[in-house]
Design an enzyme around this catalytic site. Structure first.
Site, PDB file in Angstrom:
ATOM      1  N   LYS A  15       2.251  -7.737  12.479  1.00 45.68           N
ATOM      2  CA  LYS A  15       1.521  -7.898  11.213  1.00 45.68           C
ATOM      3  C   LYS A  15       1.808  -9.277  10.616  1.00 45.68           C
ATOM      4  CE  LYS A  15       1.028  -5.482   6.751  1.00 45.68           C
ATOM      5  NZ  LYS A  15       1.031  -4.159   6.127  1.00 45.68           N
TER       6      LYS A  15
ATOM      7  N   ARG B 100       0.850  -1.195   0.000  1.00 43.60           N
ATOM      8  CA  ARG B 100       0.000   0.000   0.000  1.00 43.60           C
ATOM      9  C   ARG B 100       0.878   1.235   0.000  1.00 43.60           C
ATOM     10  NH1 ARG B 100      -2.917   1.291   4.427  1.00 43.60           N
ATOM     11  NH2 ARG B 100      -4.194   2.713   3.218  1.00 43.60           N
TER      12      ARG B 100
ATOM     13  N   ARG C 209      -2.248   4.656  13.217  1.00 38.30           N
ATOM     14  CA  ARG C 209      -1.320   4.318  14.318  1.00 38.30           C
ATOM     15  C   ARG C 209      -2.039   4.599  15.639  1.00 38.30           C
ATOM     16  NH1 ARG C 209       1.121   3.083  10.543  1.00 38.30           N
ATOM     17  NH2 ARG C 209       3.112   3.729   9.712  1.00 38.30           N
TER      18      ARG C 209
HETATM   19  C1  BTN Z   1       0.467  -3.826   2.364  1.00 37.46           C
HETATM   20  O1  BTN Z   1       1.211  -2.862   2.114  1.00 37.46           O
HETATM   21  O2  BTN Z   1       0.214  -4.172   3.517  1.00 37.46           O
HETATM   22  C2  BTN Z   1      -0.158  -4.588   1.218  1.00 37.46           C
HETATM   23  C3  BTN Z   1       0.723  -5.719   0.768  1.00 37.46           C
HETATM   24  C4  BTN Z   1       0.117  -6.548  -0.355  1.00 37.46           C
HETATM   25  C5  BTN Z   1       1.084  -7.590  -0.848  1.00 37.46           C
HETATM   26  C6  BTN Z   1       0.466  -8.542  -1.827  1.00 37.46           C
HETATM   27  S1  BTN Z   1       1.478  -9.937  -2.168  1.00 37.46           S
HETATM   28  C7  BTN Z   1       0.432 -10.414  -3.458  1.00 37.46           C
HETATM   29  C8  BTN Z   1       0.005  -9.156  -4.189  1.00 37.46           C
HETATM   30  N1  BTN Z   1       0.972  -8.787  -5.202  1.00 37.46           N
HETATM   31  C9  BTN Z   1       1.603  -7.653  -4.925  1.00 37.46           C
HETATM   32  O3  BTN Z   1       2.491  -7.128  -5.631  1.00 37.46           O
HETATM   33  N2  BTN Z   1       1.142  -7.142  -3.775  1.00 37.46           N
HETATM   34  C10 BTN Z   1       0.101  -7.977  -3.198  1.00 37.46           C
END
Ligand code: BTN
Length: 262
Positions: free
Chosen positions: A125, A59, A259
């Protein structure tokens, strides 16, 4: 031999799941499972799984560190008719709820969702979700990407700037990898179908039961601003309800991060 096996995953699915599933592709390595499905102009129910990502996306433009073999990098495409009247912003919350429900069914520990969709056990997390979309003339195709830590090597835990955990830390009740993916597909498909039919309202109370920091002082941060207040709930459209000096303001997830106020 990789962790994930297409035939085994399919063998765990129900008939209704198999009807909704268009295709499962499993890659030993890929840039990003989200990017793959977005570029492919995927059909609804198309799933992409990788054992490693070289350009995993997180994100707010961040990188999702994706070490080889051990974790799940999973994306699913889902098509909605554009005329459907429900706010799309809720999809990330529904995906988060689905992942929390799967993890909770595997481990005997409370699982929490930090708005909009970080999945935590305690303060650590275990999974993150990135929802991206393609808007065509008639449809909205959404790609929901889930990164779930199953076995996160120690050296990676040290690089990540926030506390993290993995499913292996709760080994006593963890199931087989392919069964885990099947559970995820099953719950996501059921929840996305229900959302398309009746919207977010039916998930609102369930989501709140998982909410981390509810009724607590929080900070909402993005690159430019910081807002402090109390998280008093979420709106029917998925916005976080922030109370400041008795006034309640809806905040939309886009670029914000939550947060606790210490
Ligand atoms: C975050 O920042 O918390 C979101 C992370 C999302 C990761 C997943 S892994 C599968 C899919 N492909 C990606 O490139 N990102 C999501």
């Amino acid at each position: 031999m990789g962790l994930f096996d297409k035939e085994k995953i399919i063998s765990y699915l129900s008939i209704e799941d198999k009807i909704k599933l268009t295709e499962i592709e499993i890659f030993p390595t890929i840039e990003s499972t989200n990017q793959y499905l977005l570029e492919k102009n995927s059909l609804s129910g198309q799933v992409c799984i990788a054992e490693q990502q070289t350009q995993g996306r997180g994100r707010r433009g961040k990188t999702w560190l994706s070490p080889p073999t051990g974790n799940l990098y999973f994306s699913v495409a889902w098509r909605f008719q554009k005329k459907l009247n429900h706010p799309w912003g809720c999809l990330g919350l529904i995906a988060g709820l689905s992942v929390a429900q799967v993890i909770e069914s595997l481990i005997h520990q409370p699982v929490k969702i930090k708005w909009p969709n970080d999945i935590l056990i305690g303060e650590e997390k275990i999974a993150g979700i990135l929802v991206e979309s393609n808007l065509s003339a008639d449809d909205l195709t959404v790609v929901i990407g889930i990164g779930l830590n199953i076995l996160l090597p120690q050296e990676y835990r040290q690089i990540i700037s926030y506390p993290v955990t993995d499913l292996e830390s709760f080994k006593s009740s963890f199931c087989e990898h392919n069964q885990l993916v099947a559970k995820l597909i099953h719950i996501l498909f059921a929840n996305l179908t229900l959302f398309a039919q009746i919207g977010f309202e039916t998930f609102h109370d369930q989501w709140l039961r998982y909410a981390k920091y509810i009724n607590q002082p929080v900070k909402l941060l993005n690159d430019k601003t910081e807002m402090c207040g109390k998280m008093v709930g979420i709106a029917k459209d998925g916005a976080l309800l922030l109370e400041q000096d008795g006034i309640i303001t809806p905040v939309y997830s886009g670029e914000f991060s939550l947060r606790p106020q210490l």
